[in-house]
Design an enzyme around this catalytic site. Structure first.
Site, PDB file in Angstrom:
ATOM      1  N   HIS A 314      11.351 -40.921 -41.411  1.00 21.58           N
ATOM      2  CA  HIS A 314      11.478 -41.892 -40.321  1.00 21.58           C
ATOM      3  C   HIS A 314      11.216 -41.184 -39.016  1.00 21.58           C
ATOM      4  O   HIS A 314      11.615 -40.022 -38.854  1.00 21.58           O
ATOM      5  CB  HIS A 314      12.885 -42.512 -40.324  1.00 21.58           C
ATOM      6  CG  HIS A 314      12.958 -43.774 -39.550  1.00 21.58           C
ATOM      7  ND1 HIS A 314      13.150 -43.786 -38.195  1.00 21.58           N
ATOM      8  CD2 HIS A 314      12.804 -45.064 -39.929  1.00 21.58           C
ATOM      9  CE1 HIS A 314      13.139 -45.041 -37.776  1.00 21.58           C
ATOM     10  NE2 HIS A 314      12.924 -45.835 -38.809  1.00 21.58           N
ATOM     11  N   ASP A 372      13.763 -48.932 -46.518  1.00 21.09           N
ATOM     12  CA  ASP A 372      12.846 -49.596 -47.449  1.00 21.09           C
ATOM     13  C   ASP A 372      12.871 -49.015 -48.846  1.00 21.09           C
ATOM     14  O   ASP A 372      12.269 -49.574 -49.760  1.00 21.09           O
ATOM     15  CB  ASP A 372      11.414 -49.518 -46.905  1.00 21.09           C
ATOM     16  CG  ASP A 372      11.228 -50.485 -45.779  1.00 21.09           C
ATOM     17  OD1 ASP A 372      11.890 -51.534 -45.806  1.00 21.09           O
ATOM     18  OD2 ASP A 372      10.448 -50.198 -44.860  1.00 21.09           O
TER      19      ASP A 372
HETATM   20  N1  CMC Z   1       6.074 -38.007 -47.630  1.00 22.98           N
HETATM   21  C1  CMC Z   1       5.606 -36.738 -47.464  1.00 22.98           C
HETATM   22  N2  CMC Z   1       5.571 -36.100 -46.288  1.00 22.98           N
HETATM   23  C2  CMC Z   1       6.011 -36.766 -45.202  1.00 22.98           C
HETATM   24  C3  CMC Z   1       6.512 -38.073 -45.298  1.00 22.98           C
HETATM   25  C4  CMC Z   1       6.532 -38.700 -46.561  1.00 22.98           C
HETATM   26  N3  CMC Z   1       6.995 -39.956 -46.694  1.00 22.98           N
HETATM   27  N4  CMC Z   1       6.878 -38.510 -44.057  1.00 22.98           N
HETATM   28  C5  CMC Z   1       6.626 -37.489 -43.235  1.00 22.98           C
HETATM   29  N5  CMC Z   1       6.104 -36.426 -43.918  1.00 22.98           N
HETATM   30  C6  CMC Z   1       5.770 -35.106 -43.375  1.00 22.98           C
HETATM   31  C7  CMC Z   1       4.463 -35.121 -42.606  1.00 22.98           C
HETATM   32  O1  CMC Z   1       3.359 -34.831 -43.438  1.00 22.98           O
HETATM   33  C8  CMC Z   1       4.716 -34.063 -41.563  1.00 22.98           C
HETATM   34  O2  CMC Z   1       4.587 -32.815 -42.178  1.00 22.98           O
HETATM   35  P1  CMC Z   1       4.006 -31.534 -41.327  1.00 22.98           P
HETATM   36  O3  CMC Z   1       4.997 -31.324 -40.215  1.00 22.98           O
HETATM   37  O4  CMC Z   1       3.939 -30.428 -42.313  1.00 22.98           O
HETATM   38  O5  CMC Z   1       2.650 -31.956 -40.838  1.00 22.98           O
HETATM   39  C9  CMC Z   1       6.198 -34.222 -41.230  1.00 22.98           C
HETATM   40  O6  CMC Z   1       6.787 -34.774 -42.429  1.00 22.98           O
HETATM   41  C10 CMC Z   1       6.460 -35.155 -40.050  1.00 22.98           C
HETATM   42  O7  CMC Z   1       5.835 -36.397 -40.308  1.00 22.98           O
HETATM   43  P2  CMC Z   1       5.139 -37.306 -39.214  1.00 22.98           P
HETATM   44  O8  CMC Z   1       4.038 -38.096 -39.863  1.00 22.98           O
HETATM   45  O9  CMC Z   1       4.782 -36.472 -38.031  1.00 22.98           O
HETATM   46  O10 CMC Z   1       6.325 -38.250 -38.814  1.00 22.98           O
HETATM   47  P3  CMC Z   1       6.209 -39.640 -38.058  1.00 22.98           P
HETATM   48  O11 CMC Z   1       7.456 -39.752 -37.278  1.00 22.98           O
HETATM   49  O12 CMC Z   1       4.915 -39.736 -37.335  1.00 22.98           O
HETATM   50  O13 CMC Z   1       6.174 -40.687 -39.247  1.00 22.98           O
HETATM   51  C11 CMC Z   1       6.836 -42.272 -40.875  1.00 22.98           C
HETATM   52  C12 CMC Z   1       7.271 -41.431 -39.662  1.00 22.98           C
HETATM   53  C13 CMC Z   1       7.955 -43.259 -41.237  1.00 22.98           C
HETATM   54  C14 CMC Z   1       5.585 -43.093 -40.517  1.00 22.98           C
HETATM   55  C15 CMC Z   1       6.534 -41.311 -42.061  1.00 22.98           C
HETATM   56  O14 CMC Z   1       7.694 -40.598 -42.405  1.00 22.98           O
HETATM   57  C16 CMC Z   1       5.992 -42.060 -43.292  1.00 22.98           C
HETATM   58  O15 CMC Z   1       4.792 -42.294 -43.366  1.00 22.98           O
HETATM   59  N6  CMC Z   1       6.897 -42.437 -44.248  1.00 22.98           N
HETATM   60  C17 CMC Z   1       6.467 -43.225 -45.384  1.00 22.98           C
HETATM   61  C18 CMC Z   1       6.359 -44.683 -44.984  1.00 22.98           C
HETATM   62  C19 CMC Z   1       7.702 -45.342 -44.826  1.00 22.98           C
HETATM   63  O16 CMC Z   1       8.577 -45.198 -45.669  1.00 22.98           O
HETATM   64  N7  CMC Z   1       7.853 -46.131 -43.747  1.00 22.98           N
HETATM   65  C20 CMC Z   1       9.050 -46.921 -43.492  1.00 22.98           C
HETATM   66  C21 CMC Z   1       9.770 -46.516 -42.261  1.00 22.98           C
HETATM   67  S1  CMC Z   1      11.402 -47.265 -42.196  1.00 22.98           S
HETATM   68  C22 CMC Z   1      11.096 -48.940 -41.980  1.00 22.98           C
HETATM   69  C23 CMC Z   1      10.586 -49.258 -40.638  1.00 22.98           C
HETATM   70  O17 CMC Z   1      11.243 -48.924 -39.639  1.00 22.98           O
HETATM   71  O18 CMC Z   1       9.521 -49.880 -40.569  1.00 22.98           O
END
Ligand code: CMC
Length: 438
Positions: A314, A372
């Site tokens: 998240h 989720d």
């Molecule tokens: N699986 C594997 N690696 C992950 C994941 C994941 N689900 N989420 C983040 N990472 C890694 C990412 O690759 C990065 O690694 P590094 O620092 O080595 O490059 C690190 O963790 C930070 O991730 P980020 O993409 O910079 O984080 P963000 O804040 O931009 O993204 C997120 C947040 C929710 C979009 C992401 O965690 C994700 O895609 N999760 C899966 C989708 C999901 O479950 N979404 C629902 C969110 S809760 C409901 C809502 O509020 O809508």
């Protein structure tokens, strides 16, 4: 906003090491949570913009609605902990709280429930709009279209300068969204639309509109109605997330609330946001058996593979999402009630959670299950197909969107949202006639 603005006793100094010039910017303290550096005069004074793609360090507004401490795993609406609201309150009270700022007394609650209940029907003509869609359209596509079209049906609540019209539009949206969502569901199944029933609660009425068929009675199971109500509470608002910021941005130009909520629905649809609950079930379906979990964990860690563990991570929570903890408990309650305690999907999800929470990659990055991760399992057990999951999220989030939209419209400091950019394209080029281009 009626209350005093946060105080600006402190300041930070910004020094440009190219010229040695310095500027001072006020630091504003909220009632709780990180303070903000007020850079509204930054461009006027320095000639530079800030650069923050994804807005990870940007506060876009002042708000009194929802507070999140992502490090501690805290979520509060108007000061009340989400766990308390989910345990002791109901969705109608939470709607009132988000919209009006306080929990209602008995009289206020009765009037609010009445106002919402008596707005649940939609204009009969809307049926024809549905019939223009293909039956296999994604229900979120139908939602974006139908909710956007509400402004063509309810002209008498689109004047955003009129507080009464703003409130009527808010009530209409909260009241009609379950009806519109259930109609999208029924349309995708090829079943007749079901009218709302005013003697049922908000959540029970929604289940009735989704699962009633004309040929036999449908009795709402109170355990499932309670679970639905709790799912609505857990998704009601979440501060300045992508869809809420979209609603605020759309509304900042003066667009009517129905159009703004349609914009929010479009933003929610994405798999990184509300579409994740659908993606979790697809992922669990793909993993299939426990012995395949390590293979998927490996893929999630591989930077060359776009696969991510859906329902994990998240932007704000760097701890267990407090909503996920309540959702996990609700999941057990629903599966128990439906005699599906040994549901292999839950078993698979629990094992995936266990392995991921033990894995250095996920621990280091503070990637915990989010809201989720469990909601899809509950919804599927209740009989909803995956394509409708995000629609249910939209039903619940409507109150948050509308409360945030109302707060923005009523904020005297509100201006049209207009970010700037770091331009890296061509500086200037001379026009070349088509016969001279290579
Ligand atoms: N699986 C594997 N690696 C992950 C994941 C994941 N689900 N989420 C983040 N990472 C890694 C990412 O690759 C990065 O690694 P590094 O620092 O080595 O490059 C690190 O963790 C930070 O991730 P980020 O993409 O910079 O984080 P963000 O804040 O931009 O993204 C997120 C947040 C929710 C979009 C992401 O965690 C994700 O895609 N999760 C899966 C989708 C999901 O479950 N979404 C629902 C969110 S809760 C409901 C809502 O509020 O809508």
């Amino acid at each position: 906003m009626t209350d005093a603005k946060p105080g600006a006793k402190n300041s930070v100094t910004l020094t440009d090491n190219r010229t040695g010039r310095s500027w001072e910017f006020p630091v504003l303290d909220g009632s709780i949570g990180p303070s903000v550096i007020d850079i509204r005069k930054l461009y006027a004074e320095t000639g530079s913009f800030t650069y923050d793609p994804g807005y990870t360090s940007t506060g876009s507004c002042e708000s009194k609605i929802t507070f999140i401490d992502g490090e501690a795993g805290i979520l509060r609406h108007r000061g009340y902990a989400i766990e308390d609201l989910a345990e002791h309150s109901d969705f109608m009270e939470v709607c009132y709280l988000l919209l009006h700022g306080d929990l209602p007394n008995a009289e206020q609650k009765a009037k609010f429930v009445h106002d919402i209940t008596y707005h649940t029907m939609v204009h009969e003509q809307l049926q024809y709009l549905y019939r223009g869609f293909r039956r296999d359209a994604h229900p979120m596509a139908v939602m974006v279209g139908v909710v956007g079209a509400l402004s063509a049906f309810y002209h008498d609540s689109t004047d955003i300068a009129d507080p009464h019209q703003r409130m009527i539009a808010s009530h209409r949206l909260i009241a009609k969204m379950p009806t519109i969502a259930a109609m999208a569901f029924k349309y995708s199944l090829g079943q007749p639309f079901v009218y709302p029933k005013n003697d049922l609660s908000y959540a029970a009425n929604f289940l009735s509109m989704c699962f009633t068929v004309p040929c036999e009675p449908y009795v709402v199971n109170p355990v499932l109605a309670k679970a639905m109500d709790r799912i609505f509470i857990l998704h009601a608002d979440h501060e300045q997330n992508a869809s809420t910021s979209t609603v605020r941005m759309a509304g900042s130009s003066g667009a009517n609330p129905f159009a703004c909520i349609a914009a929010g629905i479009a933003s929610l649809w994405g798999p990184a946001h509300g579409g994740a609950n659908e993606a979790v079930l697809r992922m669990l379906g793909e993993i299939r058996t426990k012995d395949r979990i390590p293979e998927f964990i490996k893929r999630a860690k591989d930077k060359n593979d776009p696969f991510r563990l859906m329902g994990f991570g998240h932007r704000v929570y760097k701890n267990y999402d407090p909503r996920a903890a309540v959702m996990r408990r609700t999941c057990y309650e629903v599966l128990e009630e439906l005699g599906k305690k040994n549901e292999p999907l839950l078993d698979l999800a629990l094992e995936l959670e266990r392995i991921a929470l033990d894995d250095e990659y996920f621990v280091e990055r503070k990637l915990y299950p989010n809201v989720d991760f469990y909601s899809g399992i509950i919804l599927q057990a209740m009989g909803f197909p995956t394509s409708i999951f995000t629609v249910l999220f939209a039903v619940a989030r409507t109150v948050g969107w509308i409360a945030q939209w109302k707060e923005m419209v009523e904020d005297p400091e509100q201006r049209i949202g207009r970010p700037r950019q770091l331009y890296t394209g061509h500086a200037k080029r001379d026009f070349v006639p088509i016969d001279k281009r290579g």
